[in-house]
Design a protein around this motif. Structure first.
Motif, short mmCIF file in Angstrom:
data_model
loop_
_atom_site.label_atom_id
_atom_site.label_comp_id
_atom_site.label_asym_id
_atom_site.label_seq_id
_atom_site.Cartn_x
_atom_site.Cartn_y
_atom_site.Cartn_z
N PHE A 94 17.59 58.60 39.27
CA PHE A 94 18.60 57.59 38.94
C PHE A 94 19.92 57.91 39.63
N THR A 95 20.29 59.21 39.58
CA THR A 95 21.55 59.62 40.20
C THR A 95 21.52 59.38 41.70
N ALA A 96 20.38 59.67 42.33
CA ALA A 96 20.26 59.46 43.78
C ALA A 96 20.35 57.98 44.12
N ALA A 97 19.67 57.14 43.27
CA ALA A 97 19.69 55.70 43.53
C ALA A 97 21.09 55.13 43.38
N SER A 98 21.80 55.61 42.31
CA SER A 98 23.13 55.08 42.07
C SER A 98 24.13 55.55 43.12
N ALA A 99 23.79 56.65 43.81
CA ALA A 99 24.70 57.18 44.81
C ALA A 99 24.44 56.62 46.21
N GLN A 100 23.49 55.71 46.32
CA GLN A 100 23.19 55.13 47.64
C GLN A 100 24.42 54.40 48.17
N PRO A 101 24.68 54.52 49.45
CA PRO A 101 25.87 53.87 50.01
C PRO A 101 25.74 52.35 49.96
N PHE A 102 26.90 51.70 49.85
CA PHE A 102 26.94 50.24 49.86
C PHE A 102 26.99 49.75 51.30
N GLY A 105 37.53 43.10 39.83
CA GLY A 105 37.02 44.40 39.43
C GLY A 105 36.10 45.07 40.43
N THR A 106 35.88 44.44 41.56
CA THR A 106 35.04 45.05 42.59
C THR A 106 35.70 46.33 43.12
N ASP A 107 34.93 47.40 43.22
CA ASP A 107 35.45 48.69 43.64
C ASP A 107 36.15 48.61 44.99
N LYS A 108 37.28 49.29 45.10
CA LYS A 108 38.09 49.19 46.32
C LYS A 108 37.35 49.74 47.54
N ASP A 109 36.47 50.72 47.35
CA ASP A 109 35.72 51.26 48.48
C ASP A 109 34.71 50.22 49.00
N ILE A 110 34.11 49.48 48.08
CA ILE A 110 33.19 48.40 48.47
C ILE A 110 33.95 47.31 49.20
N VAL A 111 35.11 46.95 48.68
CA VAL A 111 35.94 45.93 49.32
C VAL A 111 36.33 46.37 50.72
N SER A 112 36.63 47.66 50.88
CA SER A 112 37.01 48.20 52.19
C SER A 112 35.87 48.05 53.20
N VAL A 113 34.65 48.32 52.76
CA VAL A 113 33.47 48.16 53.63
C VAL A 113 33.32 46.70 54.06
N LEU A 114 33.47 45.79 53.11
CA LEU A 114 33.34 44.36 53.41
C LEU A 114 34.45 43.88 54.34
N ASN A 115 35.67 44.35 54.08
CA ASN A 115 36.79 43.95 54.92
C ASN A 115 36.61 44.43 56.36
N LYS A 116 36.12 45.66 56.50
CA LYS A 116 35.87 46.19 57.85
C LYS A 116 34.86 45.32 58.59
N ALA A 117 33.82 44.87 57.88
CA ALA A 117 32.80 44.02 58.51
C ALA A 117 33.39 42.69 58.94
N VAL A 118 34.31 42.14 58.14
CA VAL A 118 34.98 40.89 58.50
C VAL A 118 35.82 41.10 59.76
N MET A 119 36.59 42.17 59.79
CA MET A 119 37.48 42.42 60.93
C MET A 119 36.69 42.65 62.22
N ILE A 120 35.57 43.36 62.12
CA ILE A 120 34.73 43.60 63.30
C ILE A 120 34.17 42.26 63.81
N ALA A 121 33.76 41.42 62.88
CA ALA A 121 33.22 40.11 63.27
C ALA A 121 34.27 39.27 63.98
N LEU A 122 35.49 39.25 63.45
CA LEU A 122 36.54 38.41 64.03
C LEU A 122 37.05 38.95 65.36
#
Length: 322
Positions: free
Chosen positions: A15-23, A255-272
């Motif tokens: 469970f710990t390994a699964a929950s620690a999987q990167p987003f 409430g979305t975690d800031k690290d997850i938001v950072s990953v998503l934002n980076k993907a947006v910026m790379i796309a643009l």
């Protein structure tokens, strides 16, 4: 007992390994609050196609129309804040709807900004039958003929309707609003001369401007648009500061975690930043925001400023739905 302890230990470790999987470790859904094939849907698909390469996971586009986008926004506002459900927000869904509709969610506080995608300013256009060859001519004619002209809109509270109310305030003119069930029938009547004006998206208007069926006066932004570089800005045409855009952005649930938001934002910026994406967006009248305006922090400030600007105009004009 020893076996049970070992088994529990293995389960906990798994469970710990699964929950620690990167987003992300599974597909992401982007909810588009309008029908497939429209400009917002097209913009989302262009950007999402590149984002999936960066994220390494499929992105599913889900179209949820109805109630000017509030059905889709309400659904995402209540979704799990895990980064796997996002919404393509626009000026209507994440600014105007908060002043027009009685909503079960807050357009600002119930979402986490991910990043601005593109600006889609409007064109001020008229029937060729209207006796005005420039924006200043148009303002003068409207002042001399109060309440004689009519503006076609895609419905009460639409961006075109609000733009018309803003135009009233800015210029001291007065004309009637004629609501239609969408931009296409409104444009048909503009071409036919049954209505006089529209504040419309380039995607709908430009084909008719280029064919000579209607007249374009200005684009409602500080810069000219790539899709029509010969059309002046409102500043150049004599109506400084008359800016309005149906901008597009990505939001996650509150409430979305800031690290997850950072990953998503980076993907947006790379796309643009991809030239092919920029080219495809320009073809549908979308202008990507500058890199410094693609951050989550900028989107948060930008949305707050838009609410502060537009809510008084919308409420002052008495624009609301039952």
């Amino acid at each position: 007992m020893k076996r049970l302890t070992v088994a529990m230990g293995m389960l906990l470790a798994g469970f710990t390994a699964a929950s620690a999987q990167p987003f992300p470790n599974r597909p992401i859904t982007i909810v588009v609050p309008f029908a497939a094939g429209g400009p917002i849907d097209t913009t989302t698909r262009i950007v999402a196609e590149k984002m999936k390469d960066t994220l390494g996971q499929p992105i599913v586009i889900e179209n949820v129309g109805g109630a000017a986008g509030s059905l889709a926004a309400g659904r995402v506002a209540k979704a799990a804040p895990d980064g796997y459900t996002l919404i393509t927000g626009i000026w209507g869904t994440h600014v105007a709807n908060g002043a027009i509709y009685q909503l079960s969610y807050d357009v600002k506080d119930d979402f986490t900004p991910v990043g601005l995608i593109s600006s889609n300013p409007l064109l001020i256009v008229s029937s060729k039958q209207l006796p005005a060859n420039s924006l200043q001519d148009l303002v003068s004619w409207l002042k001399q003929n109060p309440d004689k002209a009519s503006q076609g809109t895609s419905g009460v509270g639409s961006v075109g309707h609000v733009a018309g109310a803003f135009f009233h305030t800015k210029t001291g003119t007065k004309f009637r609003f004629i609501p239609y069930r969408g931009l296409a029938p409104a444009m048909q009547d503009l071409v036919a001369g049954n209505v006089d004006l529209m504040f419309d998206t380039p995607a709908t208007s430009l084909p008719h401007v280029k064919s000579g069926n209607i007249r374009a006066y200005a684009v409602t932004s500080p810069q000219r648009i790539k899709a029509a570089p010969d059309i002046p800005t409102v500043d150049e045409a004599g109506l400084a500061g008359f800016y309005i855009s149906t901008w597009t952005a990505l939001f996650a649930p509150k409430g979305t975690d800031k690290d997850i938001v950072s990953v998503l934002n980076k993907a947006v910026m790379i796309a643009l930043a991809d030239p092919a994406v920029q080219k495809r967006l320009a073809e549908v009248g979308q202008e990507p925001y500058p890199v410094e305006q693609q951050t989550t922090e900028y989107l948060a400030r930008f949305q707050a400023d838009e609410i502060e600007k537009w809510w008084p105009i919308i409420k002052g004009a008495g624009i609301k739905t039952d």
